[in-house]
Design a protein around this motif. Structure first.
Motif, PDB file in Angstrom:
ATOM      1  N   UNK A1373       0.839  -4.037   3.883  1.00  0.00           N
ATOM      2  CA  UNK A1373       0.287  -4.101   5.303  1.00  0.00           C
ATOM      3  C   UNK A1373       1.636  -3.705   6.096  1.00  0.00           C
ATOM      4  N   UNK A1374       2.631  -4.228   6.119  1.00  0.00           N
ATOM      5  CA  UNK A1374       3.689  -3.968   6.934  1.00  0.00           C
ATOM      6  C   UNK A1374       4.049  -2.327   7.066  1.00  0.00           C
ATOM      7  N   UNK A1375       4.032  -2.078   6.021  1.00  0.00           N
ATOM      8  CA  UNK A1375       4.524  -0.580   5.985  1.00  0.00           C
ATOM      9  C   UNK A1375       3.309   0.179   5.801  1.00  0.00           C
ATOM     10  N   UNK A1376       2.025   0.022   6.152  1.00  0.00           N
ATOM     11  CA  UNK A1376       0.896   0.577   5.858  1.00  0.00           C
ATOM     12  C   UNK A1376       0.777   2.122   6.320  1.00  0.00           C
ATOM     13  N   UNK A1377       0.465   2.951   5.334  1.00  0.00           N
ATOM     14  CA  UNK A1377       0.616   4.255   5.777  1.00  0.00           C
ATOM     15  C   UNK A1377       1.840   5.045   6.247  1.00  0.00           C
ATOM     16  N   UNK A1378       3.173   4.228   6.330  1.00  0.00           N
ATOM     17  CA  UNK A1378       4.242   4.624   7.005  1.00  0.00           C
ATOM     18  C   UNK A1378       4.982   5.694   5.783  1.00  0.00           C
ATOM     19  N   UNK A1379       4.759   5.404   4.538  1.00  0.00           N
ATOM     20  CA  UNK A1379       5.509   6.448   3.786  1.00  0.00           C
ATOM     21  C   UNK A1379       7.062   6.245   3.848  1.00  0.00           C
ATOM     22  N   UNK A1437       2.431  -2.335  -7.492  1.00  0.00           N
ATOM     23  CA  UNK A1437       1.426  -1.128  -7.608  1.00  0.00           C
ATOM     24  C   UNK A1437       0.680  -0.892  -6.284  1.00  0.00           C
ATOM     25  N   UNK A1438      -0.022  -1.975  -5.571  1.00  0.00           N
ATOM     26  CA  UNK A1438      -0.563  -1.896  -4.468  1.00  0.00           C
ATOM     27  C   UNK A1438       0.358  -1.664  -3.288  1.00  0.00           C
ATOM     28  N   UNK A1439       1.342  -2.413  -3.226  1.00  0.00           N
ATOM     29  CA  UNK A1439       2.413  -2.107  -2.072  1.00  0.00           C
ATOM     30  C   UNK A1439       2.587  -0.578  -2.150  1.00  0.00           C
ATOM     31  N   UNK A1440       2.825   0.027  -3.217  1.00  0.00           N
ATOM     32  CA  UNK A1440       3.231   1.595  -3.192  1.00  0.00           C
ATOM     33  C   UNK A1440       1.860   2.401  -2.615  1.00  0.00           C
ATOM     34  N   UNK A1441       0.726   1.917  -3.173  1.00  0.00           N
ATOM     35  CA  UNK A1441      -0.500   2.411  -2.654  1.00  0.00           C
ATOM     36  C   UNK A1441      -0.759   2.504  -1.181  1.00  0.00           C
ATOM     37  N   UNK A1442      -0.694   1.309  -0.753  1.00  0.00           N
ATOM     38  CA  UNK A1442      -0.877   1.101   0.798  1.00  0.00           C
ATOM     39  C   UNK A1442       0.177   1.773   1.636  1.00  0.00           C
ATOM     40  N   UNK A1447      -0.798   9.578   2.382  1.00  0.00           N
ATOM     41  CA  UNK A1447       0.172  10.314   2.576  1.00  0.00           C
ATOM     42  C   UNK A1447       0.218  11.705   1.561  1.00  0.00           C
ATOM     43  N   UNK A1448      -0.755  11.488   0.532  1.00  0.00           N
ATOM     44  CA  UNK A1448      -0.807  12.694  -0.237  1.00  0.00           C
ATOM     45  C   UNK A1448       0.423  12.997  -0.973  1.00  0.00           C
ATOM     46  N   UNK A1449       1.777  12.176  -1.100  1.00  0.00           N
ATOM     47  CA  UNK A1449       2.730  12.123  -1.924  1.00  0.00           C
ATOM     48  C   UNK A1449       2.414  12.254  -3.207  1.00  0.00           C
ATOM     49  N   UNK A1450       2.852  13.603  -3.707  1.00  0.00           N
ATOM     50  CA  UNK A1450       2.508  13.770  -5.076  1.00  0.00           C
ATOM     51  C   UNK A1450       3.400  13.074  -6.110  1.00  0.00           C
ATOM     52  N   UNK A1451       4.818  13.040  -5.565  1.00  0.00           N
ATOM     53  CA  UNK A1451       5.720  12.233  -6.468  1.00  0.00           C
ATOM     54  C   UNK A1451       5.193  10.863  -6.817  1.00  0.00           C
ATOM     55  N   UNK A1483      -3.244   6.945  -2.360  1.00  0.00           N
ATOM     56  CA  UNK A1483      -1.987   7.812  -1.984  1.00  0.00           C
ATOM     57  C   UNK A1483      -2.769   9.456  -1.578  1.00  0.00           C
ATOM     58  N   UNK A1484      -3.655   9.623  -2.498  1.00  0.00           N
ATOM     59  CA  UNK A1484      -4.371  10.814  -2.608  1.00  0.00           C
ATOM     60  C   UNK A1484      -5.604  10.585  -1.882  1.00  0.00           C
ATOM     61  N   UNK A1485      -5.752  10.021  -0.762  1.00  0.00           N
ATOM     62  CA  UNK A1485      -7.006   9.632   0.055  1.00  0.00           C
ATOM     63  C   UNK A1485      -7.832  10.917   0.371  1.00  0.00           C
ATOM     64  N   UNK A1486      -7.300  11.842   0.437  1.00  0.00           N
ATOM     65  CA  UNK A1486      -8.197  13.012   0.989  1.00  0.00           C
ATOM     66  C   UNK A1486      -8.783  13.760  -0.155  1.00  0.00           C
TER      67      UNK A1486
END
Length: 2026
Positions: A1373-1379, A1437-1442, A1447-1451, A1483-1486
């Motif tokens: 939540x704290x880093x939500x979508x910030x990548x 796992x979920x922290x990374x996802x959020x 972000x579409x980050x492939x790595x 991560x690959x939301x789109x």
């Protein structure tokens, strides 16, 4: 001399009686003696130190103190209109600021002119306004009485009265203005309210406090810190003047500020800065200065300087920063000097600190003085001694008392220690008085200078403003001229004018000053010009002893028969002298004539001698005693004031207004435009005296008009002495014979039939004339005449008979202005024709102007008036000998050289579009309406280019009007469509629908057609007034939407019942009694049977079913059959096992119920919320016995979390819009006992936080909750407060959470024993509080906590999974979508660390504040050297996802890829694959798609071949021997569930059918697993948990939709209960009921938002690991399940019919962003797609008027309506039925066939109209006008009824009911028995309008009907032409109709003749130019000759008709031609 308007009344203040009846203040002496002795002594001593000055102190003991003020309460209509218009503009502006503009902060950006309108200078000073009411504020000792109502002698009227009592005597009381009471922002908000503002308030000041009381019940109290000598009101608030005697610190002579300003009752009193004439700045400290006058309308302050004996004026304004600094420096200098001086004196000065509750920062006190008690007696002007909190509002006394009590004995030394903190800063000043004018006292001796006793601002009748102040001792009233009053550039003239006056008051709205001259008589002035003396009718007092009325010395005099002398001499003086007797009677005089008055009543003569030319008889009059002289004046209000006599008696008198009728108001306003100020005042003085002579009473309209006429004629010099036999001729020119049917208003003639005797008095004949009059026959001076003759002369205007003309007085004041006055009045006459209200007034003006036109030989005007009133043609004689030489002396003759302007002719020119036309003259305030109509018609016909082409402004230089501000210019948008410009123009003219209906019928139709166009395509985003104008009330309500505070749950008391989203299905009955208890089920869902749900699901009982499924308050039915051979004991155990299994289901119901009832309630502050009980017992269906769990084992605290959820469900019902949910209410709802209730209250608190209500919870209440150390309460409170402050990083909340988290405390902090669940809640709270902030410290701590090892002493060893998982979610939540974008987090290497926690590895050393604690490994939990991924992986796992959301980050997504080989598959726990799939989707939301292809692609194809799917029936081959089928199958289930959850999140609330198909197929597949190889391999538990995730996912997609198919799946899954389903756990039921709740979220009003924050909240709430039993928090804290509330969004489009106020069904379509075609949604009410994806939402239902919400224009209205779940009003078209009344559209078809046809239906049955009976107007019109059953109608009546029916039918079916008045008026014009000129003009105009263009161009008005009426009219005209050919021939062949001929034609025929003349545009002498003497005479020749005269075709047609008619007597056409020839030669 004038008389008062009403008989004078004895005046007794209203409040006196109330005060006499009032019990007075409480007696407080007892309370004082109960104090201990020493304290009492001290208190008494302290109390004697009074802060009020000694002079005032003697008041209470010094006998009866009373005072009062009276002010007028009034409303004149124009001002009210302007206020309404300004409010509309304000509302518009606030709307433009965006949806949140109603917030006060943005109001400050609005234009100041709207918020604080400049002082209105009313433009009609002589407006016939009404004094509506008075209010009085009466003070008597401690009591204040506030009353409203007139002080009439019949005192039985009901009036409002309020009493206020204070403990000490009241010093001042006054009325307050609104902005002071409200404060600036609240005043702005009030300005933008839609209804008028009626707040009033008073201020009451006693010895030590200011109290403010408002009429809406609020009051304020502000302590005074200094003695006040006077209170002044200004436009900026109050000015408090400090007593000058106490303005010095006694022995040091330090001057203290003396004047303070107060801008709001709760603000500090700040010193006022004085900026002198020399420019020096400082506080006003001089004791010589005192304020004389202020007014709340202005910022001018009049002060007096006693040192120099001068008055000066200063402007009050806000201080500038420089002035503040300047004053501050002086202050510091003063303090340093003081300090030095104080060291020498050995005294210490205390500087006391002061805390204010107001937001003014630097506040402190001035230096106090140490008294001999050793106490500091602070003369501070900022606050009281002691650190008093202003909020507590203690009195100075109590403050002192408390400070004394705290330290028993204080020395000066202690004082010094106590107070020498930092020296405090003084209060900053707010206001500055800037000197702008000093009095010029040059040449006046000192001893004659004095301070003014009264002052006021006066605007005279010609618009000049004066500051007037009264010097009472020298009896002078000084008037100083003000220029620019009301603006910032106000200037005062250096020289003052002086009037001698003993007293004077200003009568603001009469624009006069009432002056009491030194002789004691009352005189009226306007400015410096004397208007008239006022004669006051005396009063008599009857006494019981004498039968005859007494003539007492106190009554001035009376014209009654004299009483006997004996009685006179014995008359006791006290009868009327004492003010107690109010039983005066009024005696009316029998006559006005001093000559008829008895001789001994000389007093009356004495008062009249000024007016009468006959000197009075000198009779000594000894009884008139000196003390009966009027001493002073007071309390002016409107036209009333009070006279105070020397005896103390008071009379209240009312002065007459300038006039009583609107016609005269308009005439006087016209004169104001024309005459110069001197001429105008001359007129006003003459008129006012003539209008109100003593004895005059209410005039009839005719009499008042006659008076006016004669006054004006006399001033113009056109009345000389009449001849003796002038009666007959006078009657003829005085007023018309009023038998004309003009505009339908029939006036009756007052005199005999020929109109010769119209006056109400007797005609003036020789025999009536007294001899005295004959002597004065040559007298021309008007005022010197005797009264009787003055009156007779005014009411009987002298005009000679035809033979007796008379000379002209060239020196009369208005003689030169005759042409201008005539022209102005003619323009007014034309203007009145355009307003139906004034039709009856036209004959008066016409007669007057006609006579003037004859006298001035203006032929075109003469014809003009005769056309309007043919009967005028009887009179042709000149009545005044105006000759050419007179004309040469007059000004402005050029005005009369053009033909008479006719407004209707000009309108016709505009419609036809003639180029060569003279522009029409327009004078401001005279013919506004003419210009408006010309502009409107011009805009309709020609567009904006030629708006100014048809009229010109006419201004007479030096007229009075020059003193008044110009009107503002009007503007319209150039590029808007014409119909929208039309609307703008009408609004700029401030016209409403009602005004348009008063237009002449033709103009009404033209304007209405343009408005009809605007109605079809309304302008968007406009003001309410616009929509009301175009009859789209629903759009007007949309304009109000942005201002909605709350939309629902308001009690519908007394108002119209309007349905909203929560209205019950059955509307409330009339009574207020609640539903009978048997209908209520107390399952907390009683309010769910809403109209909305019934509309959305009309065909089934799904809502009832949901209610049944979620009911947790009734015992469950236990259906277990006792099989034979089972013992009773075993059977009971069996039953209880069944009950236990059912209880697992019951305990999860509150979660679903919370979702279903979300935000559906608005509790009242007085209600306590009832929690529904959670019923865990069973019931046997047959016997009805209750079954409880007694035989079997069950966990003791099984109910703990279910009770918590039950509390949450109840709390979530409360809507965020609910008002008054504050600390008090929350604590009030706290349960008193029972453990379970505490659990429920804990949940209740969390729910309040989720809906945002805990922001108002006070810090103290939070502390009280936490100090109880109740685990559940802490969980609920921490989560609730964090959710309420989500994303705000609030420091208080951070501290609160840190206490519960070791990691956020310093290493040295005390170890607290905090339960694990509280720590988890605090962790989640930190995540919510810092959501999206990417704060480094917080992120670091949370990262650390994911991998927190178990401590050595058993810390952190239970439920570690839950803690780590929550830490991961919080970090997400704290880093939500910030990548990886936040630079501050780069060095933390979050992704790497999280990956390490996810896949494992060697432990890393711990950092952070708690590292010492975890140096040793745990003694119990052996984890070895590698990280325990069973604990850390889910969170990481979920922290990374959020963190990498969308972000579409492939790595990172690669890390989440499921293993694609059997070997790698063994490395991962299958349930982790579920989380990884979810994280990958985030991560690959789109890339997420709802179709099956994407869904299946999530499972690695390499492993798919090993699946034992039912579709593959080939047997496994040999190489499959070592395949781990179980692992692969479980992986498949989990990955599919994860993919489904991703689809659920991405398509949440979209009702996407592709997703539905995909997910339903998977659910079916999973339901089929049990009993197949797949099911066996996967295991029932895995299949079950995955199935729950699938169910949640499909419910998310259909959140709020109530989908029936999903409901069926849920109902099936829910039924699996009992021992035979061991894998169905508590968690399964939880998921099932949450799915059910989601489907009907918030009673079908809400859906799920798509923002990143919402998605994160959903991941937290629906974490796919559900608890096994009710106390299971091992993997996920159960409280977090409720976080879904943070993802809820209202998107319900809810149409409501504006006419019935009921919710309705309507079709709506949306245009999506990027799309070109509209998409039709399911029928509304429905949930809209996500707003960000739409550009337009349109109601496109054929039953309703279209409404469009468009992104760029009125989108914020839609947003606000959705946010509030407010209904959106739509308007039904006439003749349509709603979808509920007519679902299959059959009934509407018939009406449609009637309405859709292009042709008009001529034969109508009234039964057809009955279908439309639901429309508002239809029924009454049918029953009153068209229902003719049982009456025999004649043929004409039948025809009329038929035509009315046609008009009405057309108006109804075409939805044009508002045009019906225009149609009917037109019809009336056509069918009148007696046509007039105005009727003819209407038809000519419509003819011209329709002939301009083809019929097809007027689709919006019924052309056929209008043509029908035109035909009827043409027929009528042609008939008249035939019948009246002879008078017409006479007219055409002569210059004018001779009176001798006119007398031979009857009245009606004459009227019709002139109608024909007007209709065909015929002119007198028209045929003179036709020469037929040569050549042959035939038809063609006549036509040719007529064409030569440039006649229009219409006129030629008329002429031919006349000739034809004349020729009927002659045989051939040639003879007819011959006839024309003879006519032409005559």
């Amino acid at each position: 001399m004038i008389a008062v308007a009403e008989p004078p009344l004895e005046f007794v203040p209203r409040g006196r009686q109330s005060a006499a009846e009032h019990p007075g203040p409480h007696n407080q002496t007892l309370a004082r003696h109960q104090l201990p002795n020493t304290e009492h002594l001290l208190l008494q001593r302290l109390q004697n130190v009074n802060i009020s000055s000694a002079g005032e102190d003697a008041g209470p003991n010094g006998g009866c103190q009373e005072s009062w003020t009276i002010r007028e309460m009034y409303d004149d209509y124009e001002a009210a209109e302007e206020r309404a218009a300004r409010r509309r503009q304000l509302i518009e502006r606030t709307k433009r600021c965006g949806p949140k503009a109603a917030a006060a902060t943005q109001l400050t950006s609005l234009p100041q002119g709207l918020l604080h309108p400049p002082l209105e200078r009313r433009e009609e000073p002589m407006c016939d306004y009404m004094v509506n009411n008075e209010e009085e504020l009466y003070v008597h000792r401690n009591t204040v009485v506030w009353t409203q109502g007139f002080n009439d002698d019949n005192d039985d009227g009901v009036y409002r009265r309020m009493c206020f009592t204070s403990d000490t005597p009241v010093r001042f009381a006054c009325f307050l203005n609104r902005s002071f009471v409200r404060g600036r922002l609240a005043q702005m908000k009030a300005a933008a309210q839609s209804e008028d503002d009626d707040l009033t308030a008073i201020c009451v000041m006693d010895q030590d406090a200011v109290r403010v009381y408002r009429n809406d019940g609020e009051d304020y109290l502000a302590n005074l810190d200094f003695p006040v000598s006077q209170v002044w009101q200004t436009s900026h608030g109050l000015l408090l003047e400090k007593d000058s005697s106490s303005a010095l610190i006694s022995h040091l002579s330090i001057p203290m500020p003396r004047l303070f300003s107060m801008s709001h009752p709760l603000h500090e009193a700040c010193p006022v800065v004085l900026k002198t004439a020399t420019g020096s700045t400082g506080y006003m400290t001089e004791p010589e200065y005192s304020v004389v006058f202020t007014t709340e309308e202005s910022d001018l302050v009049l002060l007096y300087d006693a040192k120099f004996f001068k008055h000066f004026v200063a402007r009050l304004r806000k201080v500038t920063p420089d002035e503040v600094n300047c004053v501050g420096l002086q202050q510091e200098l003063g303090q340093t000097m003081l300090g030095a001086r104080s060291q020498a004196g050995g005294h210490s000065f205390s500087s006391t600190k002061h805390m204010g509750a107001t937001p003014k920062a630097p506040q402190a006190s001035f230096l106090g003085n140490v008294s001999k008690f050793g106490l500091s007696q602070s003369q501070s002007f900022s606050g009281v001694l002691g650190q008093s909190n202003r909020a507590s509002l203690g009195t100075p006394l109590s403050q002192l008392q408390s400070s004394i009590r705290s330290s028993k004995s204080m020395s000066v030394m202690d004082m010094r220690k106590m107070t020498h903190v930092k020296p405090a800063k003084p209060i900053e000043p707010e206001m500055c008085l800037e000197h702008i004018w000093s009095e010029n006292t040059y040449g006046t001796q000192r001893e004659f200078c004095e301070m003014a006793s009264r002052a006021f601002i006066h605007t005279d009748l010609v618009g000049q403003t004066f500051l007037c102040y009264l010097l009472a001792r020298s009896c002078r009233l000084q008037l100083v001229r003000l220029t620019g009053y009301g603006s910032s550039e106000v200037q005062l003239s250096t020289l003052a004018s002086t009037l001698s006056a003993k007293d004077a008051v200003g009568l603001n709205r009469l624009h006069m000053i009432a002056v009491l001259d030194p002789g004691g008589s009352l005189i009226l002035y306007t400015g410096t010009v004397l208007i008239s003396k006022v004669h006051i009718t005396p009063l008599l007092a009857p006494t019981a002893s004498l039968a005859t009325p007494l003539f007492t010395p106190t009554a001035a005099a009376a014209a009654t028969p004299p009483p006997p002398v004996s009685a006179q001499s014995k008359a006791p003086v006290s009868v009327a002298g004492c003010g107690s007797s109010s039983s005066f009677v009024e005696v009316r005089r029998s006559s006005l004539l001093p000559t008829k008055a008895p001789g001994d009543l000389a007093a009356f003569d004495e008062e009249l001698h000024m007016l009468s030319p006959i000197p009075p008889q000198a009779v000594s009059y000894t009884q008139r005693q000196a003390h009966n002289v009027c001493k002073s004046l007071r309390d002016p209000a409107g036209n009333r004031l009070t006279l105070v006599y020397a005896t103390g008696r008071m009379l209240r008198i009312a002065l007459p207004l300038l006039n009583d009728t609107r016609l005269l108001t308009r005439c006087v306003a016209t004169l104001r435009q024309i005459l110069s100020p001197d001429q105008f005042l001359h007129f006003v003085i003459r008129w006012y005296s003539a209008r109100n002579p003593p004895g005059s009473r209410d005039y009839s309209i005719e009499q008042e008009w006659l008076l006016f006429r004669c006054t004006l004629l006399a001033l113009m010099g056109l009345t000389a002495a009449p001849d003796v036999e002038s009666g007959e001729s006078y009657g003829r020119c005085g007023t018309p014979s009023l038998h004309t049917h003009f505009g339908g208003a029939t006036a009756t003639s007052t005199g005999s039939g020929d109109g010769s005797n119209c006056s109400s008095n007797s005609t003036l004949g020789a025999q009536d004339e007294p001899k005295k009059r004959r002597k004065y026959n040559d007298c021309e001076d008007f005022t010197d005449d005797d009264w009787e003759f003055l009156l007779l002369q005014t009411t009987m205007a002298p005009c000679g008979a035809d033979g007796h003309s008379y000379s002209v007085d060239v020196h009369a004041p208005l003689f030169q202005m005759i042409p201008a006055i005539f022209f102005g009045l003619h323009l007014l006459y034309e203007d009145l024709k355009l307003d139906a209200v004034f039709y009856a007034a036209l004959p008066y003006l016409a007669t007057f102007l006609y006579q003037l036109a004859i006298d001035m030989q203006l032929d075109s005007y003469v014809l003009h008036y005769i056309l309007d009133f043919p009967e005028l043609s009887n009179r042709t004689g000149k009545l005044s000998l105006l000759a050419a030489e007179h004309g040469a002396m007059m000004l402005h003759q050029e005005l009369l050289r053009v033909p008479a302007p006719s407004v209707f002719a000009q309108l016709e020119h505009i419609v036809v579009g003639e180029e060569e036309v003279l522009p029409y003259s327009y004078m401001d305030c005279v013919n506004e309406r003419s210009r408006n109509l010309l502009q409107l018609v011009s805009l309709v016909v020609h567009g904006q280019e030629r708006l100014k082409h048809w009229w010109q402004l006419l201004e007479i230089p030096d007229a009075v009007q020059a003193n008044y501000p110009r009107r503002t210019r009007r503007s319209i948008t150039a590029d808007a469509p014409r119909c929208h410009q039309m609307v703008e123009l009408i609004l700029a003219m401030r016209l409403t629908r009602r005004d348009i209906e008063r237009f002449p019928a033709a103009v009404h139709l033209i304007v209405a057609e343009a408005l009809e166009e605007a109605r079809l395509s309304p302008p968007m985003g406009c003001s309410m007034a616009t929509y009301e104008l175009i009859l789209r009330p629903e759009l007007a309500t949309h304009a109000q939407l942005p201002f909605l505070e709350t939309s629902i749950g308001q009690p519908h008391c007394g108002r119209v019942y309007k349905e909203d989203s929560l209205s019950a299905r059955c509307p409330p009955s009339g009574g207020a009694e609640p539903e009978p208890p048997e209908q209520l089920r107390h399952d907390d869902m009683d309010n769910m049977d809403t109209k909305l749900l019934r509309l959305r699901f009309p065909d089934d009982m799904r809502v009832e079913e949901v209610r049944r499924l979620l009911n947790s308050t009734e015992p469950v039915v236990i259906e277990v059959q006792q099989s034979p051979g089972t013992s009773d004991h075993e059977f009971i155990e069996e039953q209880e096992k069944q009950l236990f299994a059912l209880c697992a289901r019951t305990m999860t119901l509150p979660l679903g119920r919370g979702m279903f009832t979300l935000r559906t309630m608005m509790p009242r502050p007085s209600d306590s919320l009832a929690m529904p009980k959670l019923c865990l017992v069973g019931r046997e269906p047959l016997k009805g016995t209750t079954i409880e769990m007694q035989q079997i084992e069950f966990p003791a605290n099984m109910q703990m979390w279910p009770s918590f959820h039950n509390g949450v469900a109840t709390g979530l019902k409360i809507s965020p819009q609910a008002q008054d949910i504050d600390s008090t209410w929350i604590v009030y709802n706290k349960p008193k006992a029972q453990a379970n209730n505490a659990l429920e209250h804990a949940g209740f608190l969390m729910a309040l936080g989720l809906n945002g209500h805990l922001k108002t919870l006070s810090f103290m209440s939070v502390y009280k909750y936490l100090v109880m150390c109740d685990e559940m309460t802490n969980v609920g409170l921490l989560l609730g407060i964090s959710a309420a402050h989500r994303g705000s990083m609030d420091t208080k909340t951070t501290k609160l959470l840190s206490v519960h988290l070791e990691a956020l405390l310093p290493a040295t902090a005390m170890e607290l024993d905090i339960p694990q669940s509280t720590q988890v809640a605090a962790l989640m709270g930190i995540g919510l509080l810092y959501q999206g902030s990417a704060k480094r410290h917080i992120a670091e701590v949370l990262l650390q906590e994911i991998g927190r090892p178990p401590g050595p002493e058993m810390e952190n060893s239970v439920e570690r999974e839950s803690y780590a998982m929550t830490a991961g979610l919080s970090l997400g939540l704290v880093t939500l979508g910030q990548g990886e974008s936040p630079a501050g987090l780069r060095d933390l290497q979050l992704p790497d660390t999280l990956h390490y926690y996810m896949v494992g590895g060697v432990k890393r050393p711990i950092s952070g504040s708690q590292k010492e604690k975890y140096r040793l490994a745990s003694f119990q939990v052996r984890e070895g050297d590698s990280v325990n991924i069973d604990v850390t992986a889910p969170g990481a796992t979920l922290a990374l996802g959020l963190m990498f959301f969308n972000s579409g980050n492939a790595a990172i997504a690669e890390w989440m890829q499921p293993p694609d080989s059997r070997y790698l598959l063994d490395m991962v726990r299958p349930d982790f694959l579920l989380l990884r799939t979810i994280a990958r989707g985030l991560i690959l939301w789109q890339d997420i798609r709802p179709d099956n292809e994407w869904f299946q692609a999530q499972f690695p194809p390499a492993l798919r071949i090993h699946l034992r799917l039912p579709s593959r029936d080939d047997e496994p081959t040999g190489e499959d021997g070592d395949v781990d089928f179980e692992a692969i199958t479980q992986a498949y289930c989990n990955i599919m569930a994860g993919a489904a959850f991703c689809i659920g999140l991405k398509y949440a609330g979209t009702e996407d059918m592709v997703a539905f198909a995909t997910l339903r197929a998977v659910i079916k597949e999973f339901l089929g697993f049990p009993g197949t190889p797949m099911g066996e391999c996967a295991g029932r538990t895995t299949v079950e948990s995955c199935l729950m995730v699938l169910l949640i996912s499909i419910s998310l997609v259909f959140a709020g939709s109530g989908n029936c198919e999903i409901l069926r799946i849920i109902r099936y899954l829910r039924s699996r209960v009992g021992p035979q389903y061991p894998h169905i756990t508590y968690g399964s039921h939880m998921a099932i009921h949450m799915s059910l709740g989601l489907l009907f979220l918030g009673a079908g009003r809400f859906t799920i938002a798509k923002t990143p924050e919402s998605i994160a909240a959903l991941v937290c709430a629906f974490f796919p690991k559900f608890p096994i039993h009710s106390n299971d928090n091992r993997y996920h804290l159960q409280a977090l399940r409720h976080l879904y509330v943070l993802a809820v969004e209202p998107r319900l489009f809810l149409p409501r019919d504006i006419d019935t106020n009921q919710l309705c069904l309507a079709n709506i379509s949306v245009l999506e962003v990027g799309a070109t075609e509209m998409r039709r949604l399911p029928i509304a009410p429905c949930i809209l797609p996500e707003l960000s994806s739409l550009q337009q939402v349109v109601v496109d239902d054929e039953n309703y008027w279209p409404v469009c919400f468009e992104r760029s224009r009125n989108w914020h209205q839609l947003e606000k309506a959705l946010e509030m779940s407010a209904p959106i009003d739509i308007k039904k078209r006439t003749g349509c039925l709603s979808h509920l009344e007519d679902p299959d559209r059959l009934k509407s078809m018939l009406a449609q066939t009637l309405t859709m046809e292009q042709s008009i239906c001529w034969q109508i049955d009234s039964n057809d109209l009955q279908q439309f009976a639901s429309e508002r107007m239809v029924k009454p019109f049918l029953s009153r006008c068209l229902a003719t059953k049982g009456t025999d109608l004649s043929y004409p009546e039948l025809v009329k009824r038929h035509q009315m029916m046609l008009l009405f039918y057309n108006a109804v079916v075409k939805d044009r009911m508002h045009l019906l008045p225009a149609y009917l008026t037109l019809y009336d014009h056509v069918t009148k028995s007696m046509l007039t000129n105005i009727d003819v003009w209407q038809l000519k105009l419509i003819d011209a309008y329709l002939n301009r263009s083809q019929e097809s161009e007027h689709p919006l008005i019924s052309v056929e009907l209008i043509q029908m009426m035109q035909e009827l009219f043409k027929q009528e005209m042609e008939d008249s032409t035939r019948e009246l050919c002879l008078p017409l021939r006479e007219f055409l062949s002569r210059k004018r109709l001779e009176p001798s001929y006119v007398t031979t034609v009857s009245g009606p025929d004459l009227q019709r003749t002139f109608c024909v003349i007007n209709y065909y545009n015929l002119l007198p002498n028209m045929l003179n130019g036709v020469d037929l003497s040569t050549g042959t005479v035939n038809y063609m020749r006549i036509l040719y000759e007529f064409r030569q005269l440039n006649l229009g075709a219409h006129t030629i047609f008329g002429l031919l008709k006349i000739l034809q008619a004349l020729a009927t007597e002659v045989v051939t056409l040639d003879e007819a031609a011959l006839l024309a020839y003879t006519m032409a030669t005559q």
